[in-house]
Design an enzyme around this catalytic site. Sequence first.
Site, PDB file in Angstrom:
ATOM      1  N   GLU A   1     -23.044  21.196 -43.900  1.00  0.00           N
ATOM      2  CA  GLU A   1     -21.936  20.875 -42.650  1.00  0.00           C
ATOM      3  C   GLU A   1     -22.410  21.559 -41.507  1.00  0.00           C
ATOM      4  OE1 GLU A   1     -17.511  21.165 -43.433  1.00  0.00           O
ATOM      5  OE2 GLU A   1     -17.225  21.088 -41.411  1.00  0.00           O
TER       6      GLU A   1
ATOM      7  N   GLU B   1     -22.796  27.145 -38.136  1.00  0.00           N
ATOM      8  CA  GLU B   1     -22.007  27.252 -37.046  1.00  0.00           C
ATOM      9  C   GLU B   1     -22.150  28.501 -36.353  1.00  0.00           C
ATOM     10  OE1 GLU B   1     -19.033  25.627 -35.614  1.00  0.00           O
ATOM     11  OE2 GLU B   1     -19.480  27.134 -34.263  1.00  0.00           O
TER      12      GLU B   1
ATOM     13  N   ASP C   1     -19.287  18.880 -30.539  1.00  0.00           N
ATOM     14  CA  ASP C   1     -18.784  18.808 -28.935  1.00  0.00           C
ATOM     15  C   ASP C   1     -19.415  17.603 -28.424  1.00  0.00           C
ATOM     16  OD1 ASP C   1     -18.243  21.550 -29.268  1.00  0.00           O
ATOM     17  OD2 ASP C   1     -20.275  22.207 -29.499  1.00  0.00           O
TER      18      ASP C   1
ATOM     19  N   LYS D   1     -19.182  14.461 -19.868  1.00  0.00           N
ATOM     20  CA  LYS D   1     -19.776  14.229 -18.519  1.00  0.00           C
ATOM     21  C   LYS D   1     -20.984  13.445 -18.711  1.00  0.00           C
ATOM     22  CE  LYS D   1     -17.328  17.774 -15.888  1.00  0.00           C
ATOM     23  NZ  LYS D   1     -17.317  19.110 -15.547  1.00  0.00           N
TER      24      LYS D   1
ATOM     25  N   ASP E   1     -13.462  11.707 -31.947  1.00  0.00           N
ATOM     26  CA  ASP E   1     -12.312  11.209 -31.366  1.00  0.00           C
ATOM     27  C   ASP E   1     -12.675  10.649 -29.957  1.00  0.00           C
ATOM     28  OD1 ASP E   1     -12.698  13.850 -30.627  1.00  0.00           O
ATOM     29  OD2 ASP E   1     -10.954  13.883 -29.547  1.00  0.00           O
TER      30      ASP E   1
END
Length: 235
Positions: A66, A91, A140, A144, A176
Amino acid sequence: MPRRSNPESARPAHRQLHGRAHGKKLRAYHAGLVETLLPRLALPGGHEPLDPAALFDFPIRALVVEIGFGGGEHLADEANARADTGFIGCEPFVNGVAKLLARVEEEELRNVRVHDRNALDILPRLPRGCVDRIDLLYPDPWPKARHRKRRFVSMQALAEMAGVLRPGGELRFATDIDDYAAWTLSRAQASPFFEWRAESAADWMVPWAGWKPTRFEERARREGRSSAYLTFVRV
Ligand SMILES: C[S@@+](CC[C@H](N)C(=O)[O-])C[C@H]1O[C@@H](n2cnc3c(N)ncnc32)[C@H](O)[C@@H]1O
């Protein structure tokens, strides 16, 4: 806490890590886990090849990676549900790592290993074709236009993920952000390594069997955004 050495800017663009590695000061319990449990779960440092079988103290039936597990909620749930599978979570955000460590400790998970840095450090060290599934959930978004090149998904990152996935293995991607779904779809479809095997036009709206929303998905829902779920099969 001091910033890590090894300036990211010295790396090729697609390997650079963007975003934060530290948040609020850790509570004593979490700081203790980072000090004592993380060294036991962390993958060996350096550049040497990794042997997945040697990372776990029992024979694993499958291996899942992951990338960007956030607080580790999804990773810990999956590790609980599939005790015979080894999980490598990547992570760099230490507060998220500490949360996962708490779950590992409290639920006595034996099948989790952690890389508390950039996932792209680990992929080249894994044997080709050793991974059954890669989860890349709500990476993330970098919305922009001038920041989009910071997105985790690039042609090079797709090639590196493909390198470790076995034929028939899956890359699961959720977002999303409409634009990130289109971005990933167009790159995966241009990649010789992946196929998007959607069975219907609505396929991307349906999450995977047994799916529980991640923390970022819950936030997106609260804010009125729906998600896209894309499954790419390693050809
Ligand atoms: C928006 S959060 C999503 C967290 C979680 N997957 C979820 O859905 O709740 C994206 C995470 O990816 C991590 N991340 C960013 N770049 C990464 C990289 N190169 N390797 C591993 N993790 C990374 C960030 O630190 C961040 O915690």
